[in-house]
Design an enzyme around this catalytic site. Structure first.
Site, PDB file in Angstrom:
ATOM      1  N   GLY A 180       0.821  -1.215   0.000  1.00 54.65           N
ATOM      2  CA  GLY A 180       0.000   0.000   0.000  1.00 54.65           C
ATOM      3  C   GLY A 180       0.850   1.257   0.000  1.00 54.65           C
ATOM      4  N   ALA A 181       2.066   1.164  -0.579  1.00 54.23           N
ATOM      5  CA  ALA A 181       3.009   2.296  -0.528  1.00 54.23           C
ATOM      6  C   ALA A 181       2.543   3.473  -1.379  1.00 54.23           C
ATOM      7  CB  ALA A 181       4.398   1.836  -0.971  1.00 54.23           C
TER       8      ALA A 181
ATOM      9  N   ASP B  80      -0.900  -6.904  -7.498  1.00 48.72           N
ATOM     10  CA  ASP B  80      -2.272  -6.890  -6.991  1.00 48.72           C
ATOM     11  C   ASP B  80      -2.369  -7.970  -5.924  1.00 48.72           C
ATOM     12  OD1 ASP B  80      -4.938  -7.086  -6.460  1.00 48.72           O
ATOM     13  OD2 ASP B  80      -5.583  -7.068  -8.554  1.00 48.72           O
TER      14      ASP B  80
ATOM     15  N   ASN C 150       0.117  -2.880   4.996  1.00 50.96           N
ATOM     16  CA  ASN C 150      -0.577  -1.587   5.077  1.00 50.96           C
ATOM     17  C   ASN C 150      -1.667  -1.439   4.015  1.00 50.96           C
ATOM     18  OD1 ASN C 150      -0.817   1.444   5.593  1.00 50.96           O
ATOM     19  ND2 ASN C 150       0.049   1.449   3.517  1.00 50.96           N
TER      20      ASN C 150
ATOM     21  N   SER D  86      -7.098  -0.735  12.519  1.00 48.19           N
ATOM     22  CA  SER D  86      -7.944   0.454  12.589  1.00 48.19           C
ATOM     23  C   SER D  86      -8.632   0.475  13.955  1.00 48.19           C
ATOM     24  CB  SER D  86      -9.016   0.392  11.489  1.00 48.19           C
ATOM     25  OG  SER D  86     -10.111   1.244  11.787  1.00 48.19           O
TER      26      SER D  86
ATOM     27  N   TYR E 132     -15.861  -3.822   6.986  1.00 42.38           N
ATOM     28  CA  TYR E 132     -14.538  -3.228   7.244  1.00 42.38           C
ATOM     29  C   TYR E 132     -14.108  -3.515   8.689  1.00 42.38           C
ATOM     30  CZ  TYR E 132     -10.838   0.327   7.540  1.00 42.38           C
ATOM     31  OH  TYR E 132      -9.629   0.974   7.727  1.00 42.38           O
TER      32      TYR E 132
ATOM     33  N   ALA F 170     -15.059  -5.920  10.545  1.00 39.32           N
ATOM     34  CA  ALA F 170     -14.755  -7.357  10.673  1.00 39.32           C
ATOM     35  C   ALA F 170     -13.332  -7.647  10.197  1.00 39.32           C
ATOM     36  CB  ALA F 170     -15.769  -8.180   9.872  1.00 39.32           C
TER      37      ALA F 170
ATOM     38  N   LYS G 194     -10.768  -5.592  10.197  1.00 43.76           N
ATOM     39  CA  LYS G 194      -9.753  -5.011  11.088  1.00 43.76           C
ATOM     40  C   LYS G 194      -9.736  -5.712  12.448  1.00 43.76           C
ATOM     41  CE  LYS G 194      -7.982  -2.142   8.164  1.00 43.76           C
ATOM     42  NZ  LYS G 194      -6.595  -2.284   7.696  1.00 43.76           N
TER      43      LYS G 194
ATOM     44  N   ILE H  86      -7.900   8.828   9.084  1.00 40.35           N
ATOM     45  CA  ILE H  86      -6.742   9.516   8.497  1.00 40.35           C
ATOM     46  C   ILE H  86      -7.245  10.247   7.244  1.00 40.35           C
ATOM     47  CG2 ILE H  86      -4.340   9.253   7.753  1.00 40.35           C
ATOM     48  CD1 ILE H  86      -4.469   6.316   8.706  1.00 40.35           C
TER      49      ILE H  86
END
Ligand code: NAP
Length: 261
Positions: free
Chosen positions: A12-13, A59, A84, A136, A149, A151, A153, A182
């Site tokens: 996720g850079a 991917d 990330n 998160s 979402y 679930a 995290k 964020i």
């Protein structure tokens, strides 16, 4: 681990937090293997002058992407994996089709577990190593409008803790960091509008990146960013009914924002 000895695969850079983390980590002297899908954004990531870094287009929702990332990581001799990459999935579950739910499960939960599993034998052979999972607040305060979402995290948090316990007799550290909102493109306009309405604080990616680097420097295994989110996360652990009641008062606003997108 001293970060100037770290050789890091950062997934996720190309995203908001990922770009800030790449900058912050490169300033410590860490070597970086920066992974994302978008080739243009990969080419534009800014790191400190003199940084030993390379990029990888993969991917991670696909088995081939996981295999490519694991091969590149061994080639780059990584000793730290930062999971990330992630996507959002705002909406009421009964109004969402299955595809967005399947996608968020695949990217936020399945892919970090698969990538970790693929790299564990390699990491185990290193003199010191770390796996860092970006969770998160919603992993500890599951939120209406974010069922799938939350679930993913919560699953990532449980995965981090179980793996840390499984690797307790090894030299691999497992770190879990849970940011609150964020300011990045992950949040749809309706999420930003909801956050403004609820007066939920949103941090800059740079501030969160600095917090993550400080967590790594201080050898901490768990970190929840922000107050009162930290308090509510703790409260949800032993008195979820209190959080149920608190969130019930916000449900009408959450429904309205979820339906507005
Ligand atoms: N933003 C928030 O409010 C917030 C709050 C708490 C936690 N987090 C967590 O922080 C992490 C970073 O999020 P962000 O805010 O920086 O989001 P972002 O700006 O939307 O970036 C998401 C990143 O994930 C990558 N990604 C998405 N799908 C992928 C796939 N199939 N394969 C490989 N990479 C993929 C994207 O790559 P490409 O762009 O190249 O496709 C991008 O680099 C996520 O795990 C997120 O859940 C975010």
């Amino acid at each position: 681990m001293q970060l100037n000895h770290a050789r890091i695969l950062l997934t996720g850079a190309t995203g908001g937090l990922g770009q800030a983390l790449a900058g912050e980590l490169s300033a410590t002297g860490a070597a970086l293997l920066l992974s994302g899908r978008n080739a243009e954004r990969l080419a534009e990531i800014k790191v400190a002058p003199g940084t030993d870094y390379t990029t990888l287009q993969a991917d991670l929702a696909r088995g081939e992407g996981i295999a490519a990332a694991a091969t590149a990581a061994r080639h780059f001799r990584v000793n730290m994996l930062i999971n990330n990459a992630g996507i959002g999935c705002f909406g009421l579950l009964e109004q969402q089709g299955w595809p967005p739910v399947e996608k968020v499960l695949a990217i936020n939960l399945e892919s970090p577990i698969r990538l970790t599993q693929a790299l564990l034998p390699w990491l185990r052979a290193q003199p010191e190593a770390a796996i860092v999972n970006i969770g998160s607040t919603f992993g500890s305060i599951p939120f209406a409008g974010f069922a799938a979402y939350s679930a993913t995290k919560a699953g990532l948090r449980a995965f981090s803790q179980a793996l840390r316990r499984e690797l307790a007799d090894s030299l691999i550290r497992v770190v879990h960091v849970a940011p609150r909102a964020i300011d990045t493109a992950l949040n749809a306009p309706a999420v930003n509008a909801l956050n403004r309405y609820l007066k939920s604080h949103s941090d800059s990616p740079e501030a969160v990146a600095a917090h993550i680097v400080a967590t790594l420097r201080n050898d901490r295994s768990e970190s929840h960013i922000g107050f009162p989110e930290r308090l509510f996360a703790w409260l949800n652990g032993f008195a979820p009914g209190l959080i149920d009641r608190g969130l019930a008062g916000k449900l009408a606003a959450i429904k309205q924002h979820a339906s507005s997108q």
